[in-house]
Design an enzyme around this catalytic site. Sequence first.
Site, short mmCIF file in Angstrom:
data_model
loop_
_atom_site.label_atom_id
_atom_site.label_comp_id
_atom_site.label_asym_id
_atom_site.label_seq_id
_atom_site.Cartn_x
_atom_site.Cartn_y
_atom_site.Cartn_z
N LYS A 87 0.84 -0.90 0.07
CA LYS A 87 0.10 0.07 0.08
C LYS A 87 1.01 1.20 0.07
O LYS A 87 0.91 2.18 -0.76
CB LYS A 87 -0.87 0.16 0.88
CG LYS A 87 -2.38 -1.07 1.62
CD LYS A 87 -2.57 -0.78 2.67
CE LYS A 87 -2.44 -0.75 3.91
NZ LYS A 87 -1.61 -2.30 4.10
N ARG B 187 -9.01 0.70 9.24
CA ARG B 187 -8.80 -0.37 9.31
C ARG B 187 -10.02 -1.09 10.06
O ARG B 187 -9.81 -2.24 10.68
CB ARG B 187 -7.34 -0.06 10.13
CG ARG B 187 -6.55 -0.32 9.34
CD ARG B 187 -5.31 -0.54 10.14
NE ARG B 187 -4.60 -0.70 10.28
CZ ARG B 187 -2.76 -1.14 9.36
NH1 ARG B 187 -3.07 0.27 8.65
NH2 ARG B 187 -2.19 -0.85 9.54
N ARG C 84 11.21 -6.27 4.89
CA ARG C 84 11.90 -5.13 4.47
C ARG C 84 12.62 -3.58 4.95
O ARG C 84 12.73 -3.80 6.17
CB ARG C 84 10.08 -4.15 4.67
CG ARG C 84 9.26 -3.41 4.74
CD ARG C 84 8.36 -3.25 4.43
NE ARG C 84 7.28 -2.65 5.35
CZ ARG C 84 5.98 -2.18 5.70
NH1 ARG C 84 5.12 -2.63 4.95
NH2 ARG C 84 6.22 -2.01 6.79
N ARG D 205 -0.08 -8.91 13.67
CA ARG D 205 0.43 -7.85 12.48
C ARG D 205 -1.06 -8.44 11.44
O ARG D 205 -2.11 -7.83 11.01
CB ARG D 205 0.47 -6.75 12.26
CG ARG D 205 1.76 -5.70 12.54
CD ARG D 205 3.01 -5.34 12.69
NE ARG D 205 2.68 -4.21 11.47
CZ ARG D 205 3.05 -3.99 10.51
NH1 ARG D 205 5.12 -4.98 10.52
NH2 ARG D 205 3.39 -3.56 8.99
N ARG E 121 11.52 -1.46 10.57
CA ARG E 121 10.53 -1.77 10.99
C ARG E 121 10.77 -2.56 12.77
O ARG E 121 10.52 -3.42 12.66
CB ARG E 121 10.15 -1.10 11.26
CG ARG E 121 9.17 0.21 10.14
CD ARG E 121 7.63 0.18 9.67
NE ARG E 121 7.12 -0.04 9.98
CZ ARG E 121 5.73 -0.26 9.48
NH1 ARG E 121 5.82 0.23 8.29
NH2 ARG E 121 4.28 -0.38 9.77
P1 AMP Z 1 1.56 0.64 8.75
O1 AMP Z 1 2.44 1.82 8.81
O2 AMP Z 1 -0.06 0.99 8.04
O3 AMP Z 1 1.45 -0.84 9.40
O4 AMP Z 1 0.72 0.91 10.37
C1 AMP Z 1 1.68 0.72 11.49
C2 AMP Z 1 0.82 0.44 12.86
O5 AMP Z 1 0.60 2.00 12.71
C3 AMP Z 1 0.14 0.08 12.98
O6 AMP Z 1 0.45 -1.99 13.10
C4 AMP Z 1 -0.72 0.26 14.20
O7 AMP Z 1 -0.12 -0.02 15.56
C5 AMP Z 1 -1.00 1.76 14.04
N1 AMP Z 1 -2.27 1.98 12.39
C6 AMP Z 1 -1.71 2.46 12.35
N2 AMP Z 1 -3.25 3.08 11.07
C7 AMP Z 1 -4.14 2.43 12.03
C8 AMP Z 1 -5.05 2.78 12.37
N3 AMP Z 1 -5.62 3.07 11.20
N4 AMP Z 1 -5.96 2.58 13.41
C9 AMP Z 1 -5.19 2.49 14.44
N5 AMP Z 1 -4.14 1.86 14.16
C10 AMP Z 1 -3.10 2.07 13.44
#
Ligand code: AMP
Length: 215
Positions: free
Chosen positions: A15, A90, A129, A173, A162
């Site tokens: 994404k 989400r 990654r 996740r 990360r």
């Molecule tokens: P991502 O980079 O999109 O994988 O997001 C990393 C982390 O940020 C996720 O594992 C959540 O802890 C938090 N996060 C990102 N977007 C959301 C969301 N829409 N709702 C809740 N937590 C989020």
Amino acid sequence: MGKYIVLLGPPGAGKGTQAEVLSEKTGLAHISSGDIFRENLKAQTELGKLAQGFMNRGELVPDDVTIAMIRERLSRPDCKAGAILDGFPRTPAQAQALSEMLAQLDGKVVSVPYISVPPAVLIERLSGRWTCRAQGHIYHSQFHPPVKAGVCDEDGSELYQREDDQPATVERRIRVYLDQTTPLIDHYRQAGLLVEIDGTQSIEQVTSALLTAVE
Ligand code: AMP
């Protein structure tokens, strides 16, 4: 009326990479909830401190906090024409909040591309990654390596892994995604907005499928 594109897909579906390209090609702002949380974490803001534990455990940050953060971001002028939403919504509550926010902003969700990738492939991708420290550009040690190891091709900053890309957290996740985010697939399918894209294709093939989906 602002045009908003919701990118759906599990962690590791691509994404972030695709949202960057789409943003360049369409001129719409790229809003990544994960990037905003990571920036706040780096700067140790109140929001960052609040989100830290959830993020490191691979859990979702609570809806009220996430929704307030996105509401503030969407109210800025660069989102007036629309935006590409990467990582938000989400949960069903976030999707509901989004549709209320867009109604107020005179915008609407025009397309929901869903990039689907099987879990075994996601684990392989996430554990290789590397992310750029300055702007979050994304690489993979095997599938999309930088020209010089450990250095971002785009801005020369350091690449790092990360914290939440560690194997145990990656599995959590993906589970959280299956439990909390997959209901949105049906929600947007019923609304006639979902366009399913095979995320195991090359980056270029996925980009071209996405461009067709959003045009
Ligand atoms: P991502 O980079 O999109 O994988 O997001 C990393 C982390 O940020 C996720 O594992 C959540 O802890 C938090 N996060 C990102 N977007 C959301 C969301 N829409 N709702 C809740 N937590 C989020």
